[in-house]
Design a protein around this motif. Structure first.
Motif, PDB file in Angstrom:
ATOM      1  N   ALA A 144       0.937  -1.419  -0.187  1.00  0.00           N
ATOM      2  CA  ALA A 144      -0.158  -0.029   0.027  1.00  0.00           C
ATOM      3  C   ALA A 144       1.238   1.135   0.443  1.00  0.00           C
ATOM      4  O   ALA A 144       0.323   1.984  -0.743  1.00  0.00           O
ATOM      5  CB  ALA A 144      -1.023  -0.117   0.988  1.00  0.00           C
ATOM      6  N   LEU A 145       1.895   1.266   1.002  1.00  0.00           N
ATOM      7  CA  LEU A 145       2.784   2.244   0.973  1.00  0.00           C
ATOM      8  C   LEU A 145       3.550   2.903  -0.451  1.00  0.00           C
ATOM      9  O   LEU A 145       3.393   3.631  -1.176  1.00  0.00           O
ATOM     10  CB  LEU A 145       3.795   1.879   1.799  1.00  0.00           C
ATOM     11  N   THR A 146       3.772   1.346  -1.320  1.00  0.00           N
ATOM     12  CA  THR A 146       4.961   1.662  -2.160  1.00  0.00           C
ATOM     13  C   THR A 146       3.813   2.175  -3.231  1.00  0.00           C
ATOM     14  O   THR A 146       4.002   3.287  -4.384  1.00  0.00           O
ATOM     15  CB  THR A 146       4.911  -0.074  -2.954  1.00  0.00           C
ATOM     16  N   ARG A 147       2.411   1.464  -3.511  1.00  0.00           N
ATOM     17  CA  ARG A 147       1.657   2.350  -4.564  1.00  0.00           C
ATOM     18  C   ARG A 147       0.733   3.956  -4.185  1.00  0.00           C
ATOM     19  O   ARG A 147       1.223   4.641  -4.915  1.00  0.00           O
ATOM     20  CB  ARG A 147      -0.233   1.383  -3.989  1.00  0.00           C
ATOM     21  N   GLU A 148       1.126   4.023  -3.499  1.00  0.00           N
ATOM     22  CA  GLU A 148       0.219   5.654  -2.641  1.00  0.00           C
ATOM     23  C   GLU A 148       2.059   6.343  -2.668  1.00  0.00           C
ATOM     24  O   GLU A 148       1.376   7.555  -3.418  1.00  0.00           O
ATOM     25  CB  GLU A 148       0.707   5.918  -1.292  1.00  0.00           C
ATOM     26  N   TYR A 191      -1.016 -16.124  -3.897  1.00  0.00           N
ATOM     27  CA  TYR A 191      -2.283 -15.511  -2.491  1.00  0.00           C
ATOM     28  C   TYR A 191      -2.438 -13.855  -2.246  1.00  0.00           C
ATOM     29  O   TYR A 191      -3.486 -14.342  -1.654  1.00  0.00           O
ATOM     30  CB  TYR A 191      -1.046 -16.373  -1.813  1.00  0.00           C
ATOM     31  N   GLY A 192      -1.469 -13.356  -2.659  1.00  0.00           N
ATOM     32  CA  GLY A 192      -1.977 -12.105  -2.313  1.00  0.00           C
ATOM     33  C   GLY A 192      -0.804 -11.538  -0.524  1.00  0.00           C
ATOM     34  O   GLY A 192      -1.218 -12.462   0.149  1.00  0.00           O
ATOM     35  N   HIS A 193      -0.953 -10.154  -0.555  1.00  0.00           N
ATOM     36  CA  HIS A 193      -0.190  -9.787   0.482  1.00  0.00           C
ATOM     37  C   HIS A 193      -0.824 -10.473   2.069  1.00  0.00           C
ATOM     38  O   HIS A 193      -0.165 -10.046   2.732  1.00  0.00           O
ATOM     39  CB  HIS A 193       0.166  -8.254   1.019  1.00  0.00           C
ATOM     40  N   PRO A 194      -2.257 -10.148   2.207  1.00  0.00           N
ATOM     41  CA  PRO A 194      -2.622 -10.457   3.605  1.00  0.00           C
ATOM     42  C   PRO A 194      -2.330 -11.543   3.661  1.00  0.00           C
ATOM     43  O   PRO A 194      -2.245 -12.049   5.561  1.00  0.00           O
ATOM     44  CB  PRO A 194      -4.701 -10.117   2.841  1.00  0.00           C
TER      45      PRO A 194
END
Length: 356
Positions: free
Chosen positions: A47-51, A225-228
């Motif tokens: 999320a930080l990378t995207r923002e 499987y995704g980051h979660p």
């Protein structure tokens, strides 16, 4: 941005890439900005990378600081630390004021004793009258001085309690600042401090070792499987490591899927046995979604060890442990290696890029 698996070919210098990205975006090359870009580069927080990427080339310092506070809280914690420091200074000033008042009271009392002594030695006055006057004066002065002293003691005790509370707050803030929020073990900040302390004379270098560990194929896990799910696996891996080492062994997450272990008081063979215990325990740990039945495992670790007496300083110790980790990866992963002279040295990360 997360490279995931250590490549077999030499990789570009991370510090140079981060500096180039900051320069491209017109970002000031200050420590807190570098820390922000480093976390985004290693991909530990998608999320930080995207923002950060969304800010483009017009990111303001205020926007960067907002991101830093949102994801790390360290800038906010810095302000809290400043406030705590200010409160300590205020309490100390108050305590100093109380001690000065007490000093002044005692000086006045001593002066009165001296004047009374002078009067008693004056033979021109009636002895009985002089003694009555002196006794009355001393009783009143002594009573006032004792009462003032008791009040000062109470005030000092109160100040001490208040300072103890501030100290507890300060210790708690430091604990939070040194803890990785995802895995609940020590973070890179704490690792920096611990690693630097190895060569301050308090450690027995021949019996102190640095172990760097990396989850094998972690990028594939995140992609599949995704980051979660990846975050849950990171937390579970940290628990497995922590459970299979002594309580006094330092365990930290240093970034992404990377962990570091600092062991003091063990021979190289004993530390390698510890590495194998951790590795085997993780390999046998089931990673399965109880609701969907999806099996995420097996999850394995590669580990690299270097003893502190094989290096001259923290930077060299980190680099050699990283070489050993690279050799473990290159040997097929899911294994442990100890640094030896002659190991391949064309892939090393400098510990200095982690320093803030």
């Amino acid at each position: 941005m997360n490279t995931g698996v250590t490549p077999k070919a030499p990789v570009p210098d991370i510090a140079a890439q981060i500096t180039y990205a900051m320069r491209t975006m017109g970002v000031a090359p200050i420590p807190r900005n570098y820390e922000l870009f480093y976390e985004a580069y290693i991909g530990s927080n998608p999320a930080l990378t995207r923002e950060l990427s969304a800010l483009g080339s017009k990111a303001t310092q205020e926007e960067l600081d907002t991101l830093g506070e949102q994801y790390f809280g360290r800038h906010h914690q810095s302000r809290i630390m400043e406030n705590v420091h200010s409160r300590i200074v205020t309490e100390l000033d108050g305590l100093l004021g109380l001690l000065k008042q007490e000093q002044s009271s005692l000086e006045s009392y001593n002066k009165l004793l001296g004047e009374t002594c002078t009067r008693i030695n004056n033979k021109s006055k009636n002895s009985a009258e002089l003694l009555r006057s002196a006794i009355t004066l001393l009783q009143e002065a002594t009573g006032d001085t004792m009462a003032h002293g008791e009040k000062t003691v109470e005030s000092v005790e109160q100040k001490s309690q208040e300072m103890a509370e501030v100290r507890k707050e300060l210790d708690e803030y430091k604990r939070i600042a040194n803890t990785d929020s995802l895995t609940r073990i020590a973070n890179r900040r704490a690792f920096d401090e611990k690693l630097a302390a190895i060569y301050d004379g308090s450690f027995n270098l021949p019996l102190t070792g640095l172990v760097l560990a990396d989850i094998d194929h972690f990028k594939k896990i995140n992609d599949s499987y995704g980051h979660p799910v990846g975050d849950k696996i990171l937390a579970s891996v940290a628990t497995v490591i922590r459970t299979n080492v002594r309580k006094d062994v330092f365990v930290s997450r240093t970034g992404g899927e990377e962990f570091a272990i600092i062991v003091d008081g063990n021979t190289p063979d004993e530390i390698m046995q510890m590495c194998e215990r951790v590795r085997q325990a993780l390999e046998l740990t089931p990673f399965k979604n109880s609701r969907t039945g999806v099996n995420y495992g097996p999850i394995t670790l590669s580990l690299g060890l270097c003893m502190a007496n094989a290096a001259e300083d923290p930077g060299e110790l980190y680099a050699k442990a990283d070489i050993a980790l690279y050799c473990a990866k290159n040997a097929g992963r899911n294994c442990s290696r100890q640094f030896e002279d002659g190991m391949k040295k064309d892939f090393t990360k400098s510990w200095l890029i982690y320093r803030r």
